[in-house]
Design an enzyme around this catalytic site. Structure first.
Site, PDB file in Angstrom:
ATOM      1  N   LYS A  12     -19.485  -1.579   5.186  1.00 16.63           N
ATOM      2  CA  LYS A  12     -20.471  -1.279   3.786  1.00 16.63           C
ATOM      3  C   LYS A  12     -21.367  -2.427   3.671  1.00 16.63           C
ATOM      4  O   LYS A  12     -21.100  -3.257   2.913  1.00 16.63           O
ATOM      5  CB  LYS A  12     -19.638  -1.099   2.775  1.00 16.63           C
ATOM      6  CG  LYS A  12     -18.615   0.093   2.967  1.00 16.63           C
ATOM      7  CD  LYS A  12     -17.982   0.521   1.571  1.00 16.63           C
ATOM      8  CE  LYS A  12     -17.007  -0.440   0.814  1.00 16.63           C
ATOM      9  NZ  LYS A  12     -16.400   0.122  -0.308  1.00 16.63           N
ATOM     10  N   ASN A  54       0.767  -1.235  -0.116  1.00 18.28           N
ATOM     11  CA  ASN A  54       0.084   0.046   0.138  1.00 18.28           C
ATOM     12  C   ASN A  54       1.096   1.339  -0.023  1.00 18.28           C
ATOM     13  O   ASN A  54       0.510   2.227  -0.484  1.00 18.28           O
ATOM     14  CB  ASN A  54      -0.788   0.145   1.095  1.00 18.28           C
ATOM     15  CG  ASN A  54      -2.285  -0.555   0.873  1.00 18.28           C
ATOM     16  OD1 ASN A  54      -2.786   0.209   0.174  1.00 18.28           O
ATOM     17  ND2 ASN A  54      -2.677  -1.621   1.495  1.00 18.28           N
ATOM     18  N   ARG A  66     -20.945  -5.295   0.901  1.00 16.24           N
ATOM     19  CA  ARG A  66     -20.373  -6.342   1.331  1.00 16.24           C
ATOM     20  C   ARG A  66     -21.477  -7.696   1.257  1.00 16.24           C
ATOM     21  O   ARG A  66     -21.086  -8.817   1.203  1.00 16.24           O
ATOM     22  CB  ARG A  66     -19.987  -6.469   2.709  1.00 16.24           C
ATOM     23  CG  ARG A  66     -18.788  -5.573   2.933  1.00 16.24           C
ATOM     24  CD  ARG A  66     -17.441  -6.051   2.390  1.00 16.24           C
ATOM     25  NE  ARG A  66     -16.329  -5.033   2.374  1.00 16.24           N
ATOM     26  CZ  ARG A  66     -15.919  -4.235   1.441  1.00 16.24           C
ATOM     27  NH1 ARG A  66     -16.432  -4.277   0.418  1.00 16.24           N
ATOM     28  NH2 ARG A  66     -14.937  -3.465   1.594  1.00 16.24           N
ATOM     29  N   CYS A  71      -7.041  -0.948   9.223  1.00 11.74           N
ATOM     30  CA  CYS A  71      -6.657  -2.087   8.124  1.00 11.74           C
ATOM     31  C   CYS A  71      -6.377  -1.054   7.200  1.00 11.74           C
ATOM     32  O   CYS A  71      -5.507  -0.373   7.045  1.00 11.74           O
ATOM     33  CB  CYS A  71      -7.890  -3.145   7.989  1.00 11.74           C
ATOM     34  SG  CYS A  71      -9.419  -2.368   8.011  1.00 11.74           S
ATOM     35  N   SER A  72      -7.158  -1.207   5.954  1.00 10.81           N
ATOM     36  CA  SER A  72      -6.846  -0.520   4.805  1.00 10.81           C
ATOM     37  C   SER A  72      -7.972   0.999   5.098  1.00 10.81           C
ATOM     38  O   SER A  72      -7.608   2.008   5.411  1.00 10.81           O
ATOM     39  CB  SER A  72      -7.025  -1.069   3.600  1.00 10.81           C
ATOM     40  OG  SER A  72      -6.170  -1.831   3.457  1.00 10.81           O
ATOM     41  N   GLY A  90     -10.444   0.636   7.181  1.00 10.74           N
ATOM     42  CA  GLY A  90     -11.118   0.611   8.582  1.00 10.74           C
ATOM     43  C   GLY A  90     -12.364   0.498   8.739  1.00 10.74           C
ATOM     44  O   GLY A  90     -13.070   0.804   9.733  1.00 10.74           O
ATOM     45  N   TRP A  91     -12.984  -0.440   7.604  1.00  6.95           N
ATOM     46  CA  TRP A  91     -14.570  -0.378   8.001  1.00  6.95           C
ATOM     47  C   TRP A  91     -14.662  -2.350   7.639  1.00  6.95           C
ATOM     48  O   TRP A  91     -15.943  -2.645   7.994  1.00  6.95           O
ATOM     49  CB  TRP A  91     -15.349   0.138   7.049  1.00  6.95           C
ATOM     50  CG  TRP A  91     -14.994   0.012   5.421  1.00  6.95           C
ATOM     51  CD1 TRP A  91     -14.491  -0.993   4.784  1.00  6.95           C
ATOM     52  CD2 TRP A  91     -14.841   1.138   4.624  1.00  6.95           C
ATOM     53  NE1 TRP A  91     -14.403  -0.857   3.620  1.00  6.95           N
ATOM     54  CE2 TRP A  91     -14.407   0.750   3.360  1.00  6.95           C
ATOM     55  CE3 TRP A  91     -15.403   2.566   4.734  1.00  6.95           C
ATOM     56  CZ2 TRP A  91     -14.304   1.476   2.302  1.00  6.95           C
ATOM     57  CZ3 TRP A  91     -15.002   3.438   3.596  1.00  6.95           C
ATOM     58  CH2 TRP A  91     -14.593   2.622   2.301  1.00  6.95           C
TER      59      TRP A  91
END
Lengths: 638, 487
Positions: free
Chosen positions: A380, A250, A384, A338-339, A341-342
């Site tokens: 989401k 990343n 998801r 995380c990336s 954060g969800w």
């Protein structure tokens, strides 16, 4: 409905997934909300209801001599295999289901037509059942270190965050805004859980936009503020839930992770949970294992291992345990990301909260937790869960994994949760059902734009009304267990048959201890009522007996004191006076309305080694009522 | 007494004991003829009493003069003893080794054990063959008890009294015995009263490679068939293994000679393979260092659950033939002492509600395993020679004491007169944590849940009886009132 050309098809066969017994014959109906299959030849009318939104995939398989096969996989792990006589009908049903299962617009979701016949006032009440402010108060906020801010009230700083957030008192607006600019999608560090016993906190955010060298003073200040809010600890953890390689990759895209040198007193840690794509594939493999026809033990165990599913569950659990230990034992605050954060962040933070705080292990507390860490913090759900037509690569079983972790915990701590595993399955069902507004949309802003509170109902009162069904009979109350310390050695993680093979009833225990115990609990309250009634009669009837009646009454009191089965959290619940309990409505979701008269399923087995005429052999799933006497499973179905 | 010779060092001080879930204990180690005892002098609670016969294997290690003995027990527990002094340690180790592998049965603990409880019932007389046969006799007259084996001449590994078809005389049986492995001719194992079908067990037929037949054998098992009905022979070996057995004089029933029987081969592993499987499983459970993938792959590679699934499936098959097909069944493998007993006894658990009660289960173990199989001594003949009933105490005497039976009761039990069909899909068969993970993790929370459950059940019972007492009182009260009003 526009999407339904053929609302009814007759002579449809339903193949049984595990046995070679003669397929059922019946009629298939398509309604605006459900696919309904009614067996015509069965002695007892048997219906299978499948909510369109529960359909994950529909496949038309190559034409056979008997007709056109249609294979449907559901998000709650039901699999149905129809054979439709005419190809044209099959095509019609297929096309309709594709449209109906994933509508193009949110307004086409079930929740917008679902009407439990409530008045508008009740609808409002239904949405205020769970109030996050109350939870902040419960945690002890605001206090000397933390405050609730409405800086994001018009979603200006972060569009995927809720309007109200808890942040360190010392973090200025400049710090917050600056930090948000340095974080992916503006998701700056906010409070997830405050452990009031020692002031340590769990905070969450997204990855920093650090690239290889970039730094941000406000972000550094923000972390400092979090650290300062826990004066008891000289350092704080920053936990990146991704595998190190992913995080490093990343950096090349201008994102990445915190450089320990730029932040004062942080201990940086990777915990290595894989991303949503890996998880999606893992579940896919797990499903293939569950659907294997007559697998050997080796096939199953090898398949389970190769799916990696339990490895991921363990990784998540390990991360949750790490957080809980840091907070409870080391008294250190933790910032998790995380990336974006969800996903992983939501999993890990909510798991840690469950480990730390008995409140979240109650029915109501669990609802609060989901509202707080998942719904309001912008997991989401819409994407998801694949609620709408869209990118299939956004679909991932993130919430399912969280629910499974919870189940694994319940297996280790059977007395620590107020609810039983049926509650988990029901919540899981509703995340996908779109029957209620709670899980529609990807964040609070989207939900407000959709005016969900005015146009749909909340699921929580609906579930609270059925509390009795979801109680864990052996729950020992919220004070019996403090911080949970699960054992995360591999052998503690089990395959969750009741989830992934849920509709293969033959695989499940033939007698349900849960049903039996729930029956006893309700018998108990009946019995207590009767004792009082009889005592009154005796006491009122004759003075001579009053003394004895009193003795009995004492005995009865001591009895009821000694068994706190209905925990106070639940007994003290405000009355929910919603009336979505009309017979039809109640059953609407329970996807299987079949009055299943369980019958013996004898399979003709063809694996006898010496090629002799096969004899019927015990099927994999002898789901037969013969063995059932303690508890009738039909009772639970109704 | 010879034990003294085996015990080179009867006592060592300052020994440190390590065992699962408990803090280390320092104390004095004592060896007696049958026990290893560790007692800490400060606190009498911290004691270990370990039967030598529970010891499976021991390992010793040395760091300087501090020796360590690791004892692996048959109940899967692993115990570590740190013993100061090389000589002491070596002595202790070799003594334990000798005492745990006594070659004379009569030196074993049961011959020395004197019950510390009142013998209410003598377990040796609890399940007599005549008694269990009485029940069958009341249902059918097609069977009789034969005393042909009363001197263990016909089949040394069978009990002296056996149930055989009434129409078959003892001479026929003698001939059949010569045609079956180790003389184990087909005998009654279970009578299904619902439809009168039976399950029999035996050793393999000695057909050899030239397909020898025995009319008497055919006659015996055919006598159990109803007119026009077929029976099933369940051979617990794969067809290949059964074929190979021919070369060694064994074999299987040929269709040509047994036209009324349909033979089904299942593959249940032999006892040595099961033992290996168990060892692998225990190793997998004890190795706490591996990750998820390694655990699952070791669990798979142990084949333990595969074996369990196979045994259960075969038992279901036997039960299904009897209950659903209305056919009689003969079960055998090679000797008819291992896999055969697994199948016949499990099939009875499935079919027969009585065998799911404590007494019924004991009787099943007695009938299927003790009389026809293994334990202390390998069969009735050996046990008779050892004079076990005179010299030892029966397990049943102990287990059936009322206060103990109580502990073994399933609080959820409700009598169920039906056949119980289990699921044998891999998803349904779980590792038995109570046995295999017993020493690897704490079961505190699970035990609490169980106690909570019992508590609820007990409380409910009390409450129900309170309700009926009150009902009675109310009724009495009302009668009194009536009497008072009508002088």
């Amino acid at each position: 409905m526009d999407h339904i050309n053929t609302p009814k098809v007759e002579q449809v066969k339903l193949l049984d997934r595990y046995t070679n017994k003669k397929p059922a014959a019946g009629t298939l109906y398509l309604t605006a909300t459900h696919l309904i299959y009614v067996e015509t030849l069965a002695d007892v009318r048997k219906e299978t209801w499948i909510l369109h939104h529960h359909i994950a995939t529909v496949e038309k398989l190559p034409l056979t001599t008997t007709g056109c096969p249609l294979l449907i996989h559901c998000k709650n792990f039901r699999v149905v295999h129809f054979i439709i006589p005419r190809e044209r009908d099959c095509q019609d049903v297929y096309v309709s289901l594709l449209k109906l299962s994933q509508p193009a617009k949110p307004e086409e979701l079930y929740a917008f037509v679902y009407n439990p016949k409530q008045n508008e006032a009740d609808r409002g009440v239904s949405w205020s059942t769970i109030d996050l402010k109350v939870d902040y108060q419960r945690m002890g906020l605001p206090n000397d270190y933390w405050e609730i801010t409405d800086l994001n009230k018009s979603y200006g700083i972060c569009s995927t965050y809720p309007s109200e957030l808890a942040v360190p008192k010392t973090a200025s607006k400049t710090t917050i805004v600056g930090s948000s600019k340095f974080r992916s999608r503006g998701r700056f560090p906010v409070l997830s859980y405050f452990y009031k016993e020692n002031n340590a906190a769990i905070c969450r955010c997204s990855q920093p936009l650090s690239g290889f060298t970039a730094r941000c003073v406000e972000d550094e200040q923000m972390l400092q503020a979090i650290s300062d809010a826990n004066p008891g600890s000289p350092f704080m953890y920053v936990v990146d839930t991704r595998p190190k390689l992913n995080a490093m990759a990343n950096r090349a895209a201008g994102k990445g992770y915190e450089n320990e040198d730029n932040y004062s007193n942080i201990h940086f840690q990777f915990v290595g949970i894989e991303n949503i794509h890996v998880m999606r594939n893992s579940l896919q493999k797990l499903m293939e294992v569950c659907e294997m026809k007559s697998p050997s033990m080796s096939d199953f165990l090898t398949g389970l291992e190769n799916s990696g599913w339990l490895r991921h569950i363990k990784a998540m659990m390990d991360a949750g345990v790490f957080l809980a230990k840091a907070v409870a034992e080391e008294k250190a605050s933790v910032l998790v990301h995380c990336s974006d954060g969800w996903d992983r962040t939501a999993q890990v933070c909510s798991l840690a909260s469950l480990l730390l705080d008995p409140y979240y292990r109650t029915i109501r507390g669990f609802m609060v937790l989901i509202e707080k860490e998942w719904i309001s913090m912008g997991h989401k759900f819409s994407q998801r869960c694949g609620q709408l037509e869209g990118d299939p690569k956004e679909v991932s079983p993130v919430f399912t994994q969280f629910i499974e972790c919870l189940w694994q915990l319940m297996e280790q701590f059977p007395c620590a949760f107020q609810f039983n595993d049926r509650f988990l399955l029901e919540v899981h069902d509703h995340v996908y059902s779109c029957q209620f507004g709670n899980f529609i949309g990807n964040c609070q802003k989207e939900r407000e734009d959709l005016k969900l509170h005015e146009r749909t109902y909340s699921v929580w009162p609906f579930l609270l009304e059925k509390t009795m069904q979801y109680l864990n009979p052996v729950y020992r109350g919220s004070s019996a267990f403090g911080v949970l310390q699960p054992n995360t050695l591999p052998f503690n993680f089990k395959f969750w048959c009741a989830m992934y093979n849920r509709f293969d009833k033959g695989m499940h225990p033939k007698q349900s201890i849960l049903d039996h115990m729930l029956a006893l609990i309700s018998q108990k309250s009946d019995g207590e009522g009767k004792v009082i009634e009889l005592q009154n009669k005796i006491g009122g009837g004759c003075g001579a007996l009053t003394k004895e009646a009193n003795n009995l009454s004492d005995a009865q009191n001591s009895l009821s004191l000694s068994t706190p089965n209905i925990p106070q959290d639940c007994a003290g619940e405000p009355e929910v006076s919603l009336t979505n309990g009309t017979a039809g409505m109640k059953e609407e979701l329970s996807s299987d309305r079949s009055r299943e008269q369980e019958e013996s399923k004898i399979e003709s087995h063809n694996s006898f080694s010496n090629g002799e005429t096969p004899v019927p052999v015990i099927s994999k799933s002898i789901a037969q009522a013969e063995g059932v006497s303690v508890v009738s499973s039909t009772a639970a179905d109704e | 007494m010879e034990f003294a010779e085996l015990i080179k060092t009867p006592r060592v001080d300052n020994v440190v004991l390590h065992r699962p879930f408990m803090s280390r204990v320092e104390g004095t180690l004592c060896l007696t003829g049958h026990h290893l005892i560790l007692s800490s002098r400060q606190d009498s609670n911290e004691e270990l009493w370990l039967l030598h016969s529970n010891i499976d294997s021991i390992e010793k290690r040395f760091v300087g003069t501090l020796g360590t003995v690791i004892i692996k027990c048959k109940d899967l527990r692993i115990i570590q003893l740190d013993i100061p002094g090389m000589e002491e340690c070596l002595n202790i180790a070799s003594s334990i080794e000798a005492l745990s592998t006594l070659d004379s049965v009569t030196l074993m603990y049961p011959f020395f054990y004197r019950p510390m409880f009142e013998l209410i019932e003598d377990g040796w007389n609890t399940f007599l063959p005549e008694q269990s046969f009485k029940q069958i006799e009341s249902l059918t007259d097609e069977w009789r008890l034969s005393y042909v084996n009363k001197d263990f001449n016909v089949c040394p590994s069978y009990p002296p009294i056996l149930a055989v078809p009434k129409s078959i005389d003892d001479d026929t049986i003698r001939k059949v015995a010569t045609f079956r492995h180790a003389g184990r001719f087909p005998v009654l194992s279970y009578y299904h009263k619902k439809n009168g079908m039976v399950m029999m067990r035996s050793g393999q037929p000695l057909t050899g490679s030239n397909g020898r037949r025995c009319k008497e054998d055919e006659q015996l098992i055919n006598a159990t068939l109803r007119a026009g009905k077929r029976g099933y022979i369940i051979d617990t070996r794969s067809i290949n293994v059964a074929q190979q057995a021919k070369a060694r004089g064994g074999g299987f029933e040929l269709e040509a000679h047994y036209p009324q029987w349909r033979r089904i081969h299942k593959t249940i592993e032999r006892s040595n393979i099961l033992q290996e499987s168990l060892i692998k499983l225990v190793e997998a459970c004890n190795d706490q260092s591996h990750n998820m993938d390694r655990w699952l792959s070791k669990l798979e590679a142990s084949n333990w659950l595969t074996n369990i699934k196979e045994i259960l499936t075969t038992a279901c098959l036997a039960a299904q033939c009897i209950d659903r097909e209305g056919a009689s069944v003969l079960v055998h493998g090679t000797e008819g002492t291992d896999s055969t007993l697994q199948v016949t006894s499990l099939a009875q658990i499935i079919l027969d509600p009585t065998s799911r009660t404590i007494r019924g289960f004991e009787s099943l173990v007695e009938r299927e395993w003790l009389q026809f199989g293994t334990f202390l001594g390998n069969n009735s003949f050996e046990r008779g020679k050892l004079k076990l009933p005179q010299k030892t105490v029966s397990l049943w005497s102990w287990v059936n004491r009322p206060q103990d039976t109580e502990r073994f009761l399933n609080p959820l039990f409700e009598a169920n007169s039906l056949v119980i069909w289990p699921s044998v899909s891999p998803q349904s068969l779980l590792l038995w944590e109570g046995v295999f993970l017993r020493w690897n993790r704490s079961s505190k929370c699970l035990d609490e849940a169980y106690e909570e459950m019992i508590h609820i059940i007990e409380h409910n019972k009390e409450l129900q009886s309170k309700v009926s007492t009150l009902h009675r009182q109310l009724a009495e009260l009302e009668t009194e009132d009536v009497q008072l009003e009508t002088p």
